[in-house]
Design an enzyme around this catalytic site. Structure first.
Site, short mmCIF file in Angstrom:
data_model
loop_
_atom_site.label_atom_id
_atom_site.label_comp_id
_atom_site.label_asym_id
_atom_site.label_seq_id
_atom_site.Cartn_x
_atom_site.Cartn_y
_atom_site.Cartn_z
N SER A 214 -9.78 1.48 2.51
CA SER A 214 -8.92 2.25 1.64
C SER A 214 -7.82 1.44 0.95
O SER A 214 -7.23 1.92 -0.01
CB SER A 214 -8.26 3.38 2.44
N LYS B 247 0.85 -1.20 0.00
CA LYS B 247 0.00 0.00 0.00
C LYS B 247 0.88 1.25 0.00
O LYS B 247 1.90 1.28 0.71
CB LYS B 247 -0.90 -0.03 1.24
N SER C 70 -9.89 -0.72 6.80
CA SER C 70 -9.34 -0.58 5.45
C SER C 70 -8.65 -1.80 4.86
O SER C 70 -8.37 -1.83 3.67
CB SER C 70 -8.39 0.60 5.38
N1 GLN Z 1 -13.16 4.22 6.35
C1 GLN Z 1 -12.42 4.55 7.53
C2 GLN Z 1 -11.92 5.98 7.44
O1 GLN Z 1 -12.08 6.56 6.40
C3 GLN Z 1 -11.30 3.60 7.76
C4 GLN Z 1 -10.05 3.90 7.02
C5 GLN Z 1 -8.92 2.99 7.32
O2 GLN Z 1 -9.07 1.96 7.97
N2 GLN Z 1 -7.75 3.42 6.90
O3 GLN Z 1 -11.38 6.50 8.37
#
Ligand code: GLN
Length: 449
Positions: free
Chosen positions: A145, A70, A169
């Protein structure tokens, strides 16, 4: 057992590392322009490394396996953009701890994967470099994400991948792309080298096509590091088989698409029967506060973490380069930080998080596993990102694990309308979680048509 066989072939030399890397690079060249899972492909570096490995002793837990990383995890010499124009000019100046460990075990970094900008999102659509396509359900989002990591594994661009999980994510895209993903317990994997979203909640974790690959990568990246004082010194245990599993009406109520809950429940009942797990029901009072508690914490910590992106060191000032959602969090975090002398938001959110943690601590004295969906709905159609409130609520099943600091993992559970659905397990300990995920994985292999 895709990963196990592949590893065997690489270790015995039946398949050379160079040949393996070449095949995947060719697939990436052909399909990545459409899927947009990789932001950067380390073609030369990967081939040089593969050649080196082929000349060596064919040892290492990950020998010859390729990895997508990532784009918020530092790899020396590669563009670590967090899928943001803010970091246009930044190349990794060092390796994150997880990367050092992967290299030491014979893994090959294939490149950097796409993501929601600065890991803020649920769909993979908010990258400054365009959305990732879900290779399994092409009209829908791949989840986020860690969208690129999940899509890359699902389509076979790489064997394994790293994601980061602050509120879901890793698990959300694993579910939507029909693969396995795990968020380790807080402190289990070093965060050194991760560009944080919210440092008290973030964990790096594995994405894999099967539970074997997931456990293998976890085993390599987990452990104490001097670079991250929050890492635990307790050794990483071998897998342990769970004996009890719980379902909870509190989570059932949060699932808006009832078809998803029905499928999850069906699978839990089948596995409990087949593996002789005692099935119990547990209620939770505070999990409904999770989303509301999560965002003040994330806004505050993200605001603080982004102050270094002031345009002097890394390229552009974040406020001038980022998307709307990232800006919302920065501005919101600034306001919360100003108001904080009254302890109105952040501290209150921490109290709610503690109540949730206490609840899980009690639960895992009684049961080994807790099963639930990963998301309350199927992934939305590409380009139809819901409102911020609805997007935030989408993480209702994943956020509680981050707030409680406990581990959680996702295994594919079946299809609804041809769209993959992942079953999520929570556990008090990583090795019990992996044991449980293995049981579900086996069941799936045996019941697949
Ligand atoms: N959807 C959540 C956020 O936007 C989780 C994101 C993540 O786990 N990086 O904060």
């Amino acid at each position: 057992m895709v990963t196990q066989e592949l590893l065997e072939n690489l270790k015995t030399g039946k398949l050379s590392c160079v040949e393996h890397v070449r095949t995947q690079l060719a697939l990436i060249k052909k399909e990545n322009p459409r899927i947009n899972a990789f932001l950067y492909v380390a073609e030369k570096e990967a081939l040089v490394r593969a050649l080196e490995l082929d000349k060596g002793s064919r040892k290492g837990k990950l020998f010859g396996l390729t990895l997508g990383v990532k784009a918020n995890i530092n790899v020396q010499g590669m563009p670590i953009s967090c899928a943001s124009r803010t970091l246009d000019a930044y190349k990794g100046t060092y390796n994150a701890d997880v990367i050092e460990r992967i290299i030491a075990e014979g893994g090959i970094v294939l490149g950097m994967t796409n993501m929601d900008e600065f890991a803020c999102g649920i769909s993979g659509e908010t990258s400054a470099f365009g959305p990732t396509i879900n290779p399994v359900a092409p009209k829908r989002v791949p989840g986020g994400s860690s969208s690129g990591s999940a899509a890359a594994v699902a389509v076979g661009f790489c064997d394994l991948a790293l994601g980061s999980d602050t509120g879901g994510s890793i698990r959300n895209p694993a579910s939507h792309c029909g693969i396995v993903g795990m968020k380790p317990s807080y402190g289990r994997v070093s965060r050194y080298g991760l560009i944080d979203l919210s440092m008290s909640l973030d964990q790096i974790g594995p994405l894999a096509p099967d539970t074997f690959g997931c456990a293998l990568l976890f085993d390599v990246i987990a452990g104490r590091s001097e670079n991250d004082p929050m890492t635990l010194s307790e050794p990483v245990h071998v897998q342990q088989l769970p004996k009890t599993i719980a379902l909870s009406p509190a989570f059932e109520a949060l699932c808006t698409d009832k078809k998803i809950y029905r499928l999850i429940k069906e699978k839990v009942l089948a596995v409990a029967k087949e593996k002789h797990l005692k099935l119990v029901e547990l209620d939770f009072r505070y999990v409904t506060l999770a989303v509301q508690a999560y965002y003040p914490i994330v806004y505050t910590e993200f605001f603080s973490g982004t102050r270094k992106f002031d345009g002097r060191r890394y390229g552009r000032r974040i406020e001038e380069a980022c998307n709307e959602e990232v800006l919302r969090r920065i501005l919101g975090g600034r306001i919360i930080s100003c108001a904080e002398h009254e302890g109105r938001y952040y501290r209150k959110a921490l109290r709610a998080a503690r109540a949730i943690r206490d609840e899980f601590e009690k639960a895992f004295k009684i049961v080994d596993l807790l099963a639930m969906p990963t998301t309350p709905e199927l992934p939305h159609l590409l380009g139809k990102l819901p409102s911020p409130e609805a997007a935030y609520a989408y993480d209702a099943f994943t956020i509680p694990a981050n707030l409680a600091g406990i581990c959680a993992g996702v295994v594919p559970c079946g299809l609804i309308d041809k769209v993959p659905v992942g079953l999520q397990l929570y556990a008090g300990r990583d090795h019990t979680l992996l044991g449980g995920m293995g049981m579900f994985g086996q069941h799936l292999n045996n019941t697949m048509p």
